[in-house]
Design a protein around this motif. Structure first.
Motif, PDB file in Angstrom:
ATOM      1  N   TRP A  51       0.832  -1.206   0.000  1.00  0.00           N
ATOM      2  CA  TRP A  51       0.000   0.000   0.000  1.00  0.00           C
ATOM      3  C   TRP A  51       0.867   1.257   0.000  1.00  0.00           C
ATOM      4  CZ3 TRP A  51      -4.759   0.520  -1.448  1.00  0.00           C
ATOM      5  CH2 TRP A  51      -5.640  -0.554  -1.354  1.00  0.00           C
ATOM      6  N   LYS A  52       1.979   1.209   0.730  1.00  0.00           N
ATOM      7  CA  LYS A  52       2.891   2.354   0.760  1.00  0.00           C
ATOM      8  C   LYS A  52       3.445   2.630  -0.626  1.00  0.00           C
ATOM      9  CE  LYS A  52       7.140   4.045   2.927  1.00  0.00           C
ATOM     10  NZ  LYS A  52       8.287   3.711   3.823  1.00  0.00           N
ATOM     11  N   THR A  53       3.827   1.569  -1.323  1.00  0.00           N
ATOM     12  CA  THR A  53       4.353   1.711  -2.683  1.00  0.00           C
ATOM     13  C   THR A  53       3.301   2.305  -3.606  1.00  0.00           C
ATOM     14  OG1 THR A  53       5.836  -0.171  -2.375  1.00  0.00           O
ATOM     15  CG2 THR A  53       5.353   0.476  -4.639  1.00  0.00           C
ATOM     16  N   ARG A  54       2.061   1.822  -3.460  1.00  0.00           N
ATOM     17  CA  ARG A  54       0.979   2.337  -4.298  1.00  0.00           C
ATOM     18  C   ARG A  54       0.714   3.814  -4.012  1.00  0.00           C
ATOM     19  NH1 ARG A  54      -4.020  -1.564  -3.707  1.00  0.00           N
ATOM     20  NH2 ARG A  54      -4.920   0.009  -5.092  1.00  0.00           N
ATOM     21  N   ALA A  55       0.777   4.203  -2.726  1.00  0.00           N
ATOM     22  CA  ALA A  55       0.541   5.605  -2.362  1.00  0.00           C
ATOM     23  C   ALA A  55       1.629   6.507  -2.938  1.00  0.00           C
ATOM     24  CB  ALA A  55       0.498   5.735  -0.842  1.00  0.00           C
ATOM     25  N   GLU A  56       2.878   6.030  -2.872  1.00  0.00           N
ATOM     26  CA  GLU A  56       3.980   6.816  -3.429  1.00  0.00           C
ATOM     27  C   GLU A  56       3.849   6.961  -4.943  1.00  0.00           C
ATOM     28  OE1 GLU A  56       7.295   4.605  -2.053  1.00  0.00           O
ATOM     29  OE2 GLU A  56       7.328   5.548  -0.055  1.00  0.00           O
ATOM     30  N   THR A  57       3.402   5.881  -5.587  1.00  0.00           N
ATOM     31  CA  THR A  57       3.194   5.935  -7.038  1.00  0.00           C
ATOM     32  C   THR A  57       2.092   6.922  -7.380  1.00  0.00           C
ATOM     33  OG1 THR A  57       3.859   3.624  -7.252  1.00  0.00           O
ATOM     34  CG2 THR A  57       2.621   4.565  -9.077  1.00  0.00           C
ATOM     35  N   ALA A  58       1.019   6.919  -6.583  1.00  0.00           N
ATOM     36  CA  ALA A  58      -0.095   7.850  -6.814  1.00  0.00           C
ATOM     37  C   ALA A  58       0.364   9.289  -6.646  1.00  0.00           C
ATOM     38  CB  ALA A  58      -1.228   7.541  -5.837  1.00  0.00           C
ATOM     39  N   GLU A  59       1.209   9.536  -5.644  1.00  0.00           N
ATOM     40  CA  GLU A  59       1.704  10.900  -5.402  1.00  0.00           C
ATOM     41  C   GLU A  59       2.540  11.389  -6.581  1.00  0.00           C
ATOM     42  OE1 GLU A  59       4.350  13.320  -2.065  1.00  0.00           O
ATOM     43  OE2 GLU A  59       3.753  11.239  -1.719  1.00  0.00           O
ATOM     44  N   GLU A  60       3.395  10.498  -7.094  1.00  0.00           N
ATOM     45  CA  GLU A  60       4.210  10.868  -8.248  1.00  0.00           C
ATOM     46  C   GLU A  60       3.334  11.151  -9.466  1.00  0.00           C
ATOM     47  OE1 GLU A  60       7.499  11.426  -8.517  1.00  0.00           O
ATOM     48  OE2 GLU A  60       7.497  11.248  -6.328  1.00  0.00           O
ATOM     49  N   THR A  61       2.263  10.379  -9.611  1.00  0.00           N
ATOM     50  CA  THR A  61       1.346  10.580 -10.746  1.00  0.00           C
ATOM     51  C   THR A  61       0.666  11.938 -10.648  1.00  0.00           C
ATOM     52  OG1 THR A  61       0.932   8.200 -10.885  1.00  0.00           O
ATOM     53  CG2 THR A  61      -0.659   9.645 -11.964  1.00  0.00           C
ATOM     54  N   LEU A  62       0.234  12.306  -9.446  1.00  0.00           N
ATOM     55  CA  LEU A  62      -0.437  13.597  -9.243  1.00  0.00           C
ATOM     56  C   LEU A  62       0.505  14.762  -9.545  1.00  0.00           C
ATOM     57  CD1 LEU A  62      -2.456  12.826  -5.984  1.00  0.00           C
ATOM     58  CD2 LEU A  62      -3.380  13.174  -8.283  1.00  0.00           C
ATOM     59  N   LYS A  63       1.776  14.588  -9.205  1.00  0.00           N
ATOM     60  CA  LYS A  63       2.747  15.642  -9.510  1.00  0.00           C
ATOM     61  C   LYS A  63       2.867  15.861 -11.014  1.00  0.00           C
ATOM     62  CE  LYS A  63       5.669  15.061  -5.416  1.00  0.00           C
ATOM     63  NZ  LYS A  63       7.008  14.630  -4.905  1.00  0.00           N
ATOM     64  N   GLY A  64       2.627  14.790 -11.758  1.00  0.00           N
ATOM     65  CA  GLY A  64       2.729  14.892 -13.215  1.00  0.00           C
ATOM     66  C   GLY A  64       1.632  15.731 -13.844  1.00  0.00           C
ATOM     67  N   PHE A  65       0.594  16.030 -13.062  1.00  0.00           N
ATOM     68  CA  PHE A  65      -0.506  16.847 -13.588  1.00  0.00           C
ATOM     69  C   PHE A  65      -0.169  18.343 -13.614  1.00  0.00           C
ATOM     70  CE2 PHE A  65      -3.626  13.463 -11.900  1.00  0.00           C
ATOM     71  CZ  PHE A  65      -3.508  12.741 -13.091  1.00  0.00           C
ATOM     72  N   ASP A  66       0.857  18.740 -12.912  1.00  0.00           N
ATOM     73  CA  ASP A  66       1.225  20.160 -12.838  1.00  0.00           C
ATOM     74  C   ASP A  66       1.484  20.727 -14.234  1.00  0.00           C
ATOM     75  OD1 ASP A  66       1.017  19.963 -10.130  1.00  0.00           O
ATOM     76  OD2 ASP A  66       3.179  19.764  -9.776  1.00  0.00           O
ATOM     77  N   GLY A  67       0.836  21.889 -14.534  1.00  0.00           N
ATOM     78  CA  GLY A  67       1.056  22.578 -15.808  1.00  0.00           C
ATOM     79  C   GLY A  67       0.231  22.052 -16.964  1.00  0.00           C
ATOM     80  N   LYS A  68      -0.655  21.065 -16.741  1.00  0.00           N
ATOM     81  CA  LYS A  68      -1.473  20.518 -17.833  1.00  0.00           C
ATOM     82  C   LYS A  68      -2.859  21.142 -17.818  1.00  0.00           C
ATOM     83  CE  LYS A  68       0.894  16.056 -18.032  1.00  0.00           C
ATOM     84  NZ  LYS A  68       0.753  14.599 -17.986  1.00  0.00           N
ATOM     85  N   ASP A  69      -3.515  21.151 -18.996  1.00  0.00           N
ATOM     86  CA  ASP A  69      -4.867  21.726 -19.051  1.00  0.00           C
ATOM     87  C   ASP A  69      -5.876  20.746 -18.441  1.00  0.00           C
ATOM     88  OD1 ASP A  69      -5.992  19.896 -21.063  1.00  0.00           O
ATOM     89  OD2 ASP A  69      -4.602  20.879 -22.449  1.00  0.00           O
ATOM     90  N   MET A  70      -7.087  21.223 -18.174  1.00  0.00           N
ATOM     91  CA  MET A  70      -8.104  20.460 -17.461  1.00  0.00           C
ATOM     92  C   MET A  70      -8.492  19.173 -18.185  1.00  0.00           C
ATOM     93  SD  MET A  70      -9.748  20.216 -14.711  1.00  0.00           S
ATOM     94  CE  MET A  70      -9.398  21.835 -14.026  1.00  0.00           C
ATOM     95  N   ASP A  71      -8.630  19.243 -19.512  1.00  0.00           N
ATOM     96  CA  ASP A  71      -9.041  18.044 -20.268  1.00  0.00           C
ATOM     97  C   ASP A  71      -7.987  16.938 -20.166  1.00  0.00           C
ATOM     98  OD1 ASP A  71     -11.396  19.197 -21.038  1.00  0.00           O
ATOM     99  OD2 ASP A  71     -10.638  19.930 -22.964  1.00  0.00           O
ATOM    100  N   ALA A  72      -6.733  17.338 -20.254  1.00  0.00           N
ATOM    101  CA  ALA A  72      -5.650  16.356 -20.158  1.00  0.00           C
ATOM    102  C   ALA A  72      -5.609  15.748 -18.761  1.00  0.00           C
ATOM    103  CB  ALA A  72      -4.313  17.015 -20.490  1.00  0.00           C
ATOM    104  N   ILE A  73      -5.852  16.597 -17.765  1.00  0.00           N
ATOM    105  CA  ILE A  73      -5.847  16.112 -16.387  1.00  0.00           C
ATOM    106  C   ILE A  73      -6.984  15.116 -16.164  1.00  0.00           C
ATOM    107  CG2 ILE A  73      -6.252  16.793 -13.990  1.00  0.00           C
ATOM    108  CD1 ILE A  73      -4.705  19.355 -14.572  1.00  0.00           C
ATOM    109  N   LYS A  74      -8.180  15.469 -16.682  1.00  0.00           N
ATOM    110  CA  LYS A  74      -9.334  14.577 -16.526  1.00  0.00           C
ATOM    111  C   LYS A  74      -9.087  13.232 -17.208  1.00  0.00           C
ATOM    112  CE  LYS A  74     -13.014  18.014 -15.974  1.00  0.00           C
ATOM    113  NZ  LYS A  74     -14.244  18.583 -16.573  1.00  0.00           N
ATOM    114  N   LYS A  75      -8.493  13.289 -18.379  1.00  0.00           N
ATOM    115  CA  LYS A  75      -8.225  12.055 -19.116  1.00  0.00           C
ATOM    116  C   LYS A  75      -7.248  11.163 -18.342  1.00  0.00           C
ATOM    117  CE  LYS A  75      -6.539  10.275 -23.521  1.00  0.00           C
ATOM    118  NZ  LYS A  75      -5.950  10.612 -24.853  1.00  0.00           N
ATOM    119  N   GLU A  76      -6.168  11.771 -17.873  1.00  0.00           N
ATOM    120  CA  GLU A  76      -5.193  10.987 -17.121  1.00  0.00           C
ATOM    121  C   GLU A  76      -5.771  10.516 -15.790  1.00  0.00           C
ATOM    122  OE1 GLU A  76      -1.206  12.290 -16.761  1.00  0.00           O
ATOM    123  OE2 GLU A  76      -1.164  13.264 -18.730  1.00  0.00           O
TER     124      GLU A  76
END
Length: 202
Positions: A51-76
């Motif tokens: 679960w810790k590994t999954r949480a860390e992966t989720a956090e890294e994924t959320l960081k990847g949303f920075d600077g993207k438009d809303m449609d791209a964020i929703k899709k990802e």
């Protein structure tokens, strides 16, 4: 699992019926042994790390949303949600399979098989059909009896084994001797030889 009252009695404690009932109400009739508890703690630690590994992966994924438009964020986000749901489903399936395996191993520990291949075959058959509910195997006894009926050769016949162990073993025929078999015409034998010959031929 160990039976609480039996273990207390092994330690020399004599319990009254009232004390036995009190133990059952406060602790239950069975408790996990030290080895079983260690196994469950290890499994819990493994789950925690996953679960810790999954949480860390989720956090890294959320960081990847920075600077993207809303449609791209929703899709990802939707793609991530789908992956997360699948991962959770797979994880729950693994946990359920492990629980079933642990319960079956405990239930089958005293069953004797004629070979390791027979054990694996019967275990596979029962695993495929048995279910688990509230930490208990459902239908196990019926499936085991059916397996013993349909494939009796896979199981050790404990009664037959016990009978053979209890059967008297003779190294030579009753009334015989450890000397060489006497042959020849008994009318020409001396008295001692004749007695031995007669004992051998009774």
């Amino acid at each position: 699992m160990v039976k609480v009252i039996s273990e207390l009695e092994k330690l020399g404690l004599e319990l009254t019926d009232e004390q036995k009932e009190a133990v059952k109400k406060s602790m239950g009739e069975e408790l996990f042994s030290k080895a079983e508890l260690e196994k469950k703690v290890k499994a819990a630690e493994t789950d925690r790390d996953e679960w810790k590994t999954r949480a860390e992966t989720a956090e890294e994924t959320l960081k990847g949303f920075d600077g993207k438009d809303m449609d791209a964020i929703k899709k990802e986000r939707d793609e991530w949600k789908e992956k997360a749901e699948k991962a959770e489903k797979d994880y729950n399936a693994k946990i359920a399979a492990r629980e079933k395996e642990d319960l079956l191993t405990e239930a089958m520990k005293d069953v004797k098989f004629t070979s390791e291949s027979a054990r694996k075959s019967i275990m596979a058959e029962i695993t495929a059909s048995v279910s688990v509910k509230n930490g208990k195997l459902i239908g196990f006894s019926d499936l085991l009896e059916e397996a013993k009926k349909n494939d009796s050769g896979a199981f050790v016949d404990e009664q037959k084994e016990q009978d053979e162990d209890n059967q008297a073993q003779f190294t030579q025929p009753m009334g015989g001797s450890d000397t060489e078999k006497i042959t020849g015409d008994p009318e020409k034998m001396d008295f001692e030889t004749y007695k031995k010959w007669r004992n051998q031929n009774q």
